[in-house]
Design an enzyme around this catalytic site. Structure first.
Site, PDB file in Angstrom:
ATOM      1  N   HIS A  20       1.000  -1.605   0.068  1.00 42.40           N
ATOM      2  CA  HIS A  20       0.013   0.037  -0.366  1.00 42.40           C
ATOM      3  C   HIS A  20       1.227   1.659   0.436  1.00 42.40           C
ATOM      4  O   HIS A  20       0.481   2.313  -0.657  1.00 42.40           O
ATOM      5  CB  HIS A  20      -0.728  -0.389   1.453  1.00 42.40           C
ATOM      6  CG  HIS A  20      -1.629  -0.986   1.826  1.00 42.40           C
ATOM      7  ND1 HIS A  20      -2.137  -1.922   2.304  1.00 42.40           N
ATOM      8  CD2 HIS A  20      -2.626  -1.544   0.278  1.00 42.40           C
ATOM      9  CE1 HIS A  20      -2.919  -2.684   2.322  1.00 42.40           C
ATOM     10  NE2 HIS A  20      -3.659  -2.450   1.245  1.00 42.40           N
ATOM     11  N   LYS A  44     -15.717  -8.291   6.134  1.00 44.72           N
ATOM     12  CA  LYS A  44     -14.419  -8.645   5.679  1.00 44.72           C
ATOM     13  C   LYS A  44     -13.956  -8.972   7.075  1.00 44.72           C
ATOM     14  O   LYS A  44     -12.755  -9.323   7.220  1.00 44.72           O
ATOM     15  CB  LYS A  44     -12.866  -7.737   5.319  1.00 44.72           C
ATOM     16  CG  LYS A  44     -13.698  -7.582   3.916  1.00 44.72           C
ATOM     17  CD  LYS A  44     -12.109  -7.364   2.806  1.00 44.72           C
ATOM     18  CE  LYS A  44     -12.250  -7.220   1.307  1.00 44.72           C
ATOM     19  NZ  LYS A  44     -10.383  -6.876   1.000  1.00 44.72           N
ATOM     20  N   ARG A  98      -2.242  -5.819  -8.224  1.00 46.04           N
ATOM     21  CA  ARG A  98      -1.106  -7.206  -8.220  1.00 46.04           C
ATOM     22  C   ARG A  98      -1.442  -7.811  -9.382  1.00 46.04           C
ATOM     23  O   ARG A  98      -0.357  -7.646 -10.013  1.00 46.04           O
ATOM     24  CB  ARG A  98      -1.144  -7.465  -6.484  1.00 46.04           C
ATOM     25  CG  ARG A  98      -1.483  -7.281  -5.720  1.00 46.04           C
ATOM     26  CD  ARG A  98      -1.489  -7.620  -3.985  1.00 46.04           C
ATOM     27  NE  ARG A  98      -3.044  -6.995  -4.206  1.00 46.04           N
ATOM     28  CZ  ARG A  98      -3.898  -7.463  -3.358  1.00 46.04           C
ATOM     29  NH1 ARG A  98      -3.097  -7.644  -1.484  1.00 46.04           N
ATOM     30  NH2 ARG A  98      -5.117  -6.902  -3.387  1.00 46.04           N
TER      31      ARG A  98
END
Ligand code: ADP
Length: 177
Positions: A20, A44, A98
């Protein structure tokens, strides 16, 4: 007077990782103001509370923003991303990409977001290869099983994760508890 270019980098940041941070450094080169949006994301089942995540992001990234001269804010949000983006005046949404695994989800989300507000552009950035494989979920998993996480997150964050793991018994992400 030229218009200020505002970027929004949204995420769960549970916790913030070196991946990040690398994306944030790159984002700072593109905008006049960068807003980091920390999503509530109760689905989450985060390890850290929203307040803890905001504080960690702020601590790890504010010095970078200050030395780059970009106006900077870390803000929590619990609403549709595009509504939040409009509210903070963002013309760019920054996402990190990614491996191919991220692509499908990001592709769909960008397409839908574009239909909601076509004046806001989503920009994808890639982290340095040494950070590309880092994921918050895996950092937590490694820590739960006693592995070292210092290479993946800043020191202060590593200590916070280790402390949290010590308070919580091992439980799988999918245990449904
Ligand atoms: P989300 O819940 O939106 O996936 P995350 O906190 O997991 O939030 O990630 C926020 C953004 O940062 C996403 O765009 C994600 O793809 C990106 N990101 C996370 N880790 C990395 C990394 N190691 N390299 C590049 N981008 C990353």
């Amino acid at each position: 007077m030229s218009k200020q270019r505002v970027g929004l980098y949204p995420g769960t940041f549970d916790p913030i990782t070196n991946g990040h941070i690398d994306i944030i450094k790159r984002g700072l080169r593109l905008v006049d103001k960068l807003v980091i949006g920390v999503a509530t994301n109760p689905s989450k089942n985060p390890m850290f509370t929203l307040e803890e995540r905001v504080a960690m992001v702020d601590r790890e990234t504010r010095p970078l923003a200050e030395s780059s001269g970009v106006t900077f804010e870390v803000v929590q949000f619990d609403e549709l991303l595009m509504h939040f983006a409009e509210r903070v005046g963002a013309s760019i949404i920054i996402r990190g990409l990614r491996a191919v695994a991220d692509f499908e989800y990001e592709f769909q989300m960008t397409g839908m977001n574009y239909q909601i507000n076509p004046s806001i552009e989503t920009v994808f950035l890639m982290a340095d290869p040494k950070y590309q494989t880092i994921a918050s979920r895996l950092v937590k998993e490694v820590a739960r099983y006693g592995g070292r996480i210092e290479a993946f997150v800043p020191d202060h964050v590593a200590k916070a994760v280790v402390a949290r793991v010590a308070e919580q018994p091992i439980r799988g992400d999918f245990s449904g508890e």
